[in-house]
Structure formats: structure tokens, C-alpha cells
Design a protein around this motif. Structure first.
Motif, PDB file in Angstrom:
ATOM      1  N   GLY A 284       3.049  18.826  -2.336  1.00  0.00           N
ATOM      2  CA  GLY A 284       2.307  18.014  -1.614  1.00  0.00           C
ATOM      3  C   GLY A 284       3.054  18.081  -0.286  1.00  0.00           C
ATOM      4  O   GLY A 284       3.611  19.199  -0.010  1.00  0.00           O
ATOM      5  N   THR A 285       3.019  17.288   0.621  1.00  0.00           N
ATOM      6  CA  THR A 285       3.855  17.045   1.720  1.00  0.00           C
ATOM      7  C   THR A 285       4.840  16.056   1.670  1.00  0.00           C
ATOM      8  O   THR A 285       5.545  15.623   2.428  1.00  0.00           O
ATOM      9  N   GLY A 286       5.049  15.489   0.481  1.00  0.00           N
ATOM     10  CA  GLY A 286       6.176  14.243   0.209  1.00  0.00           C
ATOM     11  C   GLY A 286       5.873  13.125   0.992  1.00  0.00           C
ATOM     12  O   GLY A 286       6.857  12.626   1.705  1.00  0.00           O
ATOM     13  N   ALA A 287       4.755  12.700   1.197  1.00  0.00           N
ATOM     14  CA  ALA A 287       4.277  11.671   2.024  1.00  0.00           C
ATOM     15  C   ALA A 287       4.933  10.285   1.513  1.00  0.00           C
ATOM     16  O   ALA A 287       5.700   9.508   2.199  1.00  0.00           O
ATOM     17  N   ILE A 288       4.441  10.056   0.101  1.00  0.00           N
ATOM     18  CA  ILE A 288       4.932   8.738  -0.450  1.00  0.00           C
ATOM     19  C   ILE A 288       6.362   8.936  -1.195  1.00  0.00           C
ATOM     20  O   ILE A 288       7.025   7.861  -1.255  1.00  0.00           O
ATOM     21  N   ASP A 289       6.483   9.961  -1.122  1.00  0.00           N
ATOM     22  CA  ASP A 289       7.801  10.191  -1.988  1.00  0.00           C
ATOM     23  C   ASP A 289       8.517  11.515  -1.249  1.00  0.00           C
ATOM     24  O   ASP A 289       8.491  12.833  -1.994  1.00  0.00           O
ATOM     25  N   ASP A 290       9.356  11.193  -0.217  1.00  0.00           N
ATOM     26  CA  ASP A 290       9.970   9.865   0.054  1.00  0.00           C
ATOM     27  C   ASP A 290       9.602   9.720   1.699  1.00  0.00           C
ATOM     28  O   ASP A 290      10.770   9.026   2.216  1.00  0.00           O
ATOM     29  N   GLY A 353       3.235   1.206  -0.750  1.00  0.00           N
ATOM     30  CA  GLY A 353       2.104   0.307  -1.178  1.00  0.00           C
ATOM     31  C   GLY A 353       2.782  -1.118  -0.897  1.00  0.00           C
ATOM     32  O   GLY A 353       4.153  -1.382  -0.568  1.00  0.00           O
ATOM     33  N   HIS A 354       1.985  -2.074  -0.833  1.00  0.00           N
ATOM     34  CA  HIS A 354       2.357  -3.482  -0.427  1.00  0.00           C
ATOM     35  C   HIS A 354       3.596  -4.038  -1.173  1.00  0.00           C
ATOM     36  O   HIS A 354       3.679  -3.908  -2.306  1.00  0.00           O
ATOM     37  N   VAL A 355       4.774  -4.631  -0.200  1.00  0.00           N
ATOM     38  CA  VAL A 355       5.931  -5.082  -0.772  1.00  0.00           C
ATOM     39  C   VAL A 355       5.612  -6.372  -1.502  1.00  0.00           C
ATOM     40  O   VAL A 355       4.901  -7.415  -0.655  1.00  0.00           O
ATOM     41  N   TYR A 356       5.586  -6.477  -2.722  1.00  0.00           N
ATOM     42  CA  TYR A 356       5.094  -7.724  -3.464  1.00  0.00           C
ATOM     43  C   TYR A 356       6.033  -8.968  -3.829  1.00  0.00           C
ATOM     44  O   TYR A 356       6.154 -10.012  -4.402  1.00  0.00           O
ATOM     45  N   ALA A 357       7.343  -8.279  -4.036  1.00  0.00           N
ATOM     46  CA  ALA A 357       8.425  -9.195  -4.782  1.00  0.00           C
ATOM     47  C   ALA A 357       9.812  -8.713  -4.057  1.00  0.00           C
ATOM     48  O   ALA A 357      10.221  -7.652  -3.541  1.00  0.00           O
ATOM     49  N   PHE A 358      10.931  -9.587  -4.386  1.00  0.00           N
ATOM     50  CA  PHE A 358      12.232  -9.433  -3.588  1.00  0.00           C
ATOM     51  C   PHE A 358      13.073 -10.101  -4.576  1.00  0.00           C
ATOM     52  O   PHE A 358      12.877 -11.184  -5.161  1.00  0.00           O
ATOM     53  N   ASN A 359      14.277  -9.486  -4.881  1.00  0.00           N
ATOM     54  CA  ASN A 359      15.247  -9.937  -5.762  1.00  0.00           C
ATOM     55  C   ASN A 359      16.693  -9.277  -5.136  1.00  0.00           C
ATOM     56  O   ASN A 359      16.699  -8.244  -4.669  1.00  0.00           O
ATOM     57  N   LEU A 418      -0.296  10.061  -7.027  1.00  0.00           N
ATOM     58  CA  LEU A 418       0.098  10.829  -6.084  1.00  0.00           C
ATOM     59  C   LEU A 418       1.565  11.454  -6.398  1.00  0.00           C
ATOM     60  O   LEU A 418       1.700  12.598  -5.778  1.00  0.00           O
ATOM     61  N   HIS A 419       2.276  10.796  -7.116  1.00  0.00           N
ATOM     62  CA  HIS A 419       3.779  11.199  -7.471  1.00  0.00           C
ATOM     63  C   HIS A 419       3.740  12.642  -7.869  1.00  0.00           C
ATOM     64  O   HIS A 419       3.214  12.889  -8.753  1.00  0.00           O
ATOM     65  N   HIS A 420       4.705  13.574  -7.047  1.00  0.00           N
ATOM     66  CA  HIS A 420       5.108  14.775  -7.338  1.00  0.00           C
ATOM     67  C   HIS A 420       3.740  15.739  -7.628  1.00  0.00           C
ATOM     68  O   HIS A 420       3.981  16.763  -8.271  1.00  0.00           O
ATOM     69  N   ASN A 421       2.825  15.470  -6.807  1.00  0.00           N
ATOM     70  CA  ASN A 421       1.492  16.128  -7.098  1.00  0.00           C
ATOM     71  C   ASN A 421       1.084  16.654  -5.747  1.00  0.00           C
ATOM     72  O   ASN A 421       1.353  16.071  -4.630  1.00  0.00           O
ATOM     73  N   ALA A 422      -0.024  17.521  -5.650  1.00  0.00           N
ATOM     74  CA  ALA A 422      -0.455  18.116  -4.239  1.00  0.00           C
ATOM     75  C   ALA A 422      -1.186  17.070  -3.506  1.00  0.00           C
ATOM     76  O   ALA A 422      -1.538  17.314  -2.383  1.00  0.00           O
ATOM     77  N   ASP A 423      -1.661  15.909  -3.935  1.00  0.00           N
ATOM     78  CA  ASP A 423      -2.234  15.006  -3.391  1.00  0.00           C
ATOM     79  C   ASP A 423      -1.323  13.964  -2.629  1.00  0.00           C
ATOM     80  O   ASP A 423      -1.776  13.147  -2.088  1.00  0.00           O
ATOM     81  N   ASP A 424       0.025  14.263  -2.865  1.00  0.00           N
ATOM     82  CA  ASP A 424       0.927  13.374  -1.925  1.00  0.00           C
ATOM     83  C   ASP A 424       1.080  13.825  -0.716  1.00  0.00           C
ATOM     84  O   ASP A 424       1.820  14.438  -0.068  1.00  0.00           O
ATOM     85  N   THR A 425      -0.001  13.446   0.329  1.00  0.00           N
ATOM     86  CA  THR A 425      -0.284  13.598   1.642  1.00  0.00           C
ATOM     87  C   THR A 425      -0.376  12.458   2.430  1.00  0.00           C
ATOM     88  O   THR A 425      -0.680  11.194   2.008  1.00  0.00           O
ATOM     89  N   LEU A 426      -0.122  12.425   3.720  1.00  0.00           N
ATOM     90  CA  LEU A 426      -0.028  11.479   4.575  1.00  0.00           C
ATOM     91  C   LEU A 426      -1.475  10.571   4.561  1.00  0.00           C
ATOM     92  O   LEU A 426      -1.174   9.398   4.789  1.00  0.00           O
ATOM     93  N   ASP A 427      -2.514  11.134   4.583  1.00  0.00           N
ATOM     94  CA  ASP A 427      -3.826  10.566   4.519  1.00  0.00           C
ATOM     95  C   ASP A 427      -3.842   9.290   3.335  1.00  0.00           C
ATOM     96  O   ASP A 427      -4.685   8.345   3.384  1.00  0.00           O
ATOM     97  N   LYS A 428      -2.923   9.585   2.246  1.00  0.00           N
ATOM     98  CA  LYS A 428      -2.974   8.406   1.334  1.00  0.00           C
ATOM     99  C   LYS A 428      -2.435   7.185   1.631  1.00  0.00           C
ATOM    100  O   LYS A 428      -2.355   6.071   0.763  1.00  0.00           O
TER     101      LYS A 428
END
Length: 469
Positions: A284-290, A353-359, A418-428
């Protein structure tokens, strides 16, 4: 007389309580500023623009490739454009792996193509063999020695969606250890159902490694629909497959950790660290990762810089995380003597994705400050979860040496679509979620910078588990 004085001194030392560390606090004025900063970040699109720039102008960034070198130049220029007052690189050397082509074909009466991709680190070669299916890694490990001679092992474990991505420990484990287990049983090749959750006909790649002393075999993942198809074909009778992978190792490469700093106004030698990894897989284009992680870290520090933070903010765009945490380990080696100066760190490497927790693993003396940061994050719908979290990928090596970490947990329900595949693109990426991420990291960075007292970073004693990842 001397003995009496020494005994009295020893008695005094024993009877005196050890002085507890002074509690770390967050000033009220800083909390007020953080609330303003939080709203500013939610309305700001800097994180989106950075992520868009990296995925568009560079695209996929396989470690050691020409695109990887372009990404290093991009990161240096972007830090300068954003106003970071110090920008530099640190070299990271690693073996270079290349993907050239990949094909798989069912042979015989039901001949048809299968959508596959080579696992990172796989050996190349063309093989033909009968498929033997295993439901999970344990079943493959339990197979008798020699039972797969001349055959192709197929591990058919399906990951399920979870907010914390918990099934990845199994899918990733199959990818990492499966080929070696197959070799031990005599297999000439290895196939696995993708370590992912997408119903689309795309394949999740990722690294595998062969145990020392084993002769590597071609190893690939297949899309989930193709794994389903292969399972149905096996129900009809024996299935023979040809797997052809053109890939392999090609010497060494040197890339760079790219580092940008905002110098602190009053404590310039104390560092609050954040970042993401610059490299990506090539499908993909590594949008979500990373790219998102790089965008979040750069944008958050850029926004905090406008408040002139007390401590120095350091952002690292780490090299070659995907193939073995090379950048994070190189950073830890280069900065091992500076653990105490790295006051606290948090990395973004689990999508946007939405940040939902902190520690945080900060000690009891800093609990009040951590709770104050958690309170400032609450309006972003971020919960304080004292029993969850860990340091993310690249900062893990520094955490193992004793650096205190914080965790901002991203909702990973759809991450493995999406992780490590061709769908990891900006539109996601959802721009609103990305802005919420930037706001959460900005609040954390600012308040950690302004805290009165430390967060417990110190060189780890031998045998300690502090910061283990």
C-alpha cells in the motif's frame, strides 16, 4: 569510643526512614493552557497534511529502497518546514530484502490462481507440492517429523477483530515461526491465511525469520477469500499448488533515524520523546502504518511548540521498524547513556483510530501527574486505564533500558483490515479521528513538558522488568 559512635550512627541510619521521592505535579496554569491547546488541535489539519504529504509524495517506503531514501529527505525537510529548531539524522544499517514477483496456482482438475504475497525475509524459488492444512501453529508443531516431506504446509488460522488487536499475537506468531516449523517437518514451502481481518482480496505481508541451521523455503501469505477457497478445495480432495516467489536478501543498506527537536525554554536538556516509524511495507502507501504516526507526532509537537514548552520535545521518524525494529534499537544504542534525560516517551504506531485509553508505567511519585494528564485527556473521550498498555514498537528498546513510557491506546478494531496490505492508503484515515489523535498527543506532550518533578526514568537495574515490552 569509636565503636560506640559507629554503632550509634548505624542505629540512626537503620531507624531513619528512606526519603520518598517528591511527588510530581502539573501546575494549574499548564492545565488551563492544555485545555486551549486541546481545542486548537481538534480544529487543526496539520496532522492530515503531513500524512497526506508522506503517502502522496513518497508513497510506499520499503526499508533500504530508493523510496526509503526519499522518505528520509522528506522528513528532514518537513521538520524544518514545521519550525523544529534542530534537525539531524542518525544512521541505521540492516540487511536489505527485496520483493520482485509472486504467483501461486492450484494445479489439476480445479486449476486457478491464488492471490498471495511473499512474507518479508522469505526465500525465493518455485515449488510444487500437495497442500497439508493445519488450523493453527500448535497443530503444525505437533505434526510428526518428516510428515510434510515434499509437501506445502498451510496454516489456516483466522484472526478476529478486537479493539486492542489481541489476535495479532497469534497471526503474527504464525508468520514469524511457521516457516521454520514447516521446515522441521520436511515441508518444501509454507502458506498461511493472512494475519488480518479484511474480507477483501488483498494480502497482509510482514516479516518471518528462519531458525539458524535451517535451509529456508518459500513462504507466503494468501488473502482471506483465497484461504477460504483453498479450504473448500481441500474438502473435495487432495490439492496441489505451485508457488513461485522471486524475492530475497541483497546485501546491506543504510537508512536513517530522522530527528527533530523543539528546544525547551527552561529545561532544554530534559527530553519528552515521541515519534513513529518512517518506513512501510510496499503493498500500500503505508498510511496507517505508519505515516499517520509520523504525522501525529510531528503535528502535536509543532502545535505544542507555540506554547514554548519547558522541556525539549524530540520527535523521531524511526528507520526500518517493519523488518526488525532496527531504528528503535539503533536509537537505544546511541542514547543508552541518556535514559534519565528522556523524562517520558509515547509513540504512535497502531494506526489513526480514536485514542480511547491512557496509561503509563511511571512510579507512584508521579501518579498525581499521570492522573492530571488523564483528566486533561478525558474531554477527548480518553479513559484512564491503569492496568493496560505498553510502550509501542520503536520506543520499546529505550523502555527496556529504564525510560518511562506512556501509552495512548488507539482503537484497533479495523486496524488489521489494512495492516501490511494494499488497502493501507490515505483514504482509509478519518480526518476527525486523526485530529483527535493529534489533540491527545499534544495534551500529553505539553503537560509532560510542564510537569514539576520527573516521571521516574532511570537506568534499569539488572533483572528489573521496568519498561519490558
Amino acid at each position: 569510643m569509636r565503636r560506640s559512635i559507629l554503632a550509634s550512627a548505624l542505629l540512626l541510619c537503620v531507624s531513619m526512614p528512606l526519603q520518598a521521592a517528591s511527588p510530581t505535579t502539573i501546575p494549574d496554569a499548564a492545565l488551563t493552557t492544555a485545555a486551549t491547546l486541546r481545542q486548537q488541535a481538534l480544529a487543526d489539519d496539520t496532522g492530515w497534511k503531513i500524512t497526506e504529504s508522506l503517502t502522496t509524495e513518497v508513497g510506499p517506503r520499503l526499508a533500504g529502497s530508493q523510496a526509503d531514501a526519499r522518505a528520509v529527505a522528506w522528513a528532514q525537510a518537513k521538520f524544518k518546514e514545521l519550525g523544529f529548531d534542530k534537525v539531524w539524522t542518525e544512521p541505521v544499517t540492516f540487511p536489505r530484502w527485496e520483493r520482485r514477483s509472486e504467483h501461486a496456482q492450484v494445479l489439476g482438475e480445479h486449476a486457478q490462481s491464488l492471490v498471495v504475497t511473499a512474507l518479508g525475509g522469505s526465500a525465493g524459488g518455485t515449488i510444487e507440492g500437495e497442500i497439508v492444512r493445519f488450523p493453527d501453529l500448535a497443530a503444525l508443531q505437533a505434526a510428526p517429523a518428516g510428515s510434510l516431506t515434499g509437501k506445502i504446509a498451510f496454516v489456516d488460522f483466522q484472526m478476529h477483530k478486537k479493539r486492542d488487536g489481541g489476535d495479532y499475537r497469534y497471526g503474527g506468531g504464525i508468520r514469524g515461526r511457521g516457516p521454520s516449523e514447516a521446515i522441521k517437518k520436511g515441508a518444501i514451502g509454507f502458506l498461511m491465511r493472512s494475519a488480518g481481518t479484511t474480507p477483501h482480496r488483498v494480502v497482509n505481508t510482514g516479516m518471518t525469520r528462519y531458525e539458524e541451521g535451517l535451509t529456508p523455503i518459500p513462504a507466503a501469505a494468501m488473502s482471506i477469500p483465497d484461504a477460504d477457497q483453498l479450504e473448500r478445495l481441500l474438502a473435495l480432495g487432495p490439492v496441489k499448488v505451485r508457488l513461485a516467489l522471486d524475492c530475497g536478501w541483497d546485501g546491506e543498506a543504510t537508512s536513517y533515524n530522522v530527528i527533530g527537536e523543539i528546544t525547551g525554554r527552561s529545561k532544554p536538556k530534559e527530553i519528552v520523546l515521541t515519534g513513529g516509524h518512517l518506513d512501510s511495507w510496499d503493498l500500500g502507501t503505508g498510511a496507517i502504518d505508519d505515516a499517520a504516526g509520523v504525522g501525529i507526532a510531528m503535528a502535536a509537537a509543532h502545535l505544542v511548540a507555540q506554547q514554548h514548552p519547558a522541556r525539549t520535545l524530540r520527535v523521531v521518524a524511526f528507520a526500518n521498524e517493519e523488518q526488525g525494529l532496527y531504528g528503535g534499537r539503533a536509537y537505544a544504542k546511541a542514547h543508552a547513556s541518556e535514559i534519565k534525560q528522556h523524562v517520558i516517551a509515547a509513540e504512535s504506531d497502531f494506526g489513526a483510530g480514536h485514542v480511547y485509553a491512557f496509561n503509563s508505567n511511571a512510579p507512584a511519585s508521579a501518579k498525581g501527574a499521570i492522573e492530571a494528564i488523564a483528566g486533561a485527556l478525558k474531554p477527548l473521550d480518553v479513559a484512564y486505564t491503569p492496568d493496560q498498555g505498553d510502550p509501542e514498537s520503536d520506543i520499546g528498546a529505550m523502555a527496556q533500558l529504564g525510560m518511562t513510557w506512556a501509552w495512548l491506546g488507539h482503537d484497533g478494531t479495523d486496524y488489521f483490515d489494512l495492516h501490511h496490505n494494499a488497502d493501507d492508503t490515505l483514504d482509509k484515515i478519518d480526518p476527525k479521528d486523526l485530529a483527535q489523535n493529534v489533540a491527545a498527543y499534544a495534551v500529553f506532550l505539553y503537560l509532560a513538558s510542564e510537569a514539576k518533578g520527573d516521571f521516574g526514568s532511570a537506568p534499569k537495574a539488572a533483572g528489573s522488568e521496568k519498561g519490558a515490552h
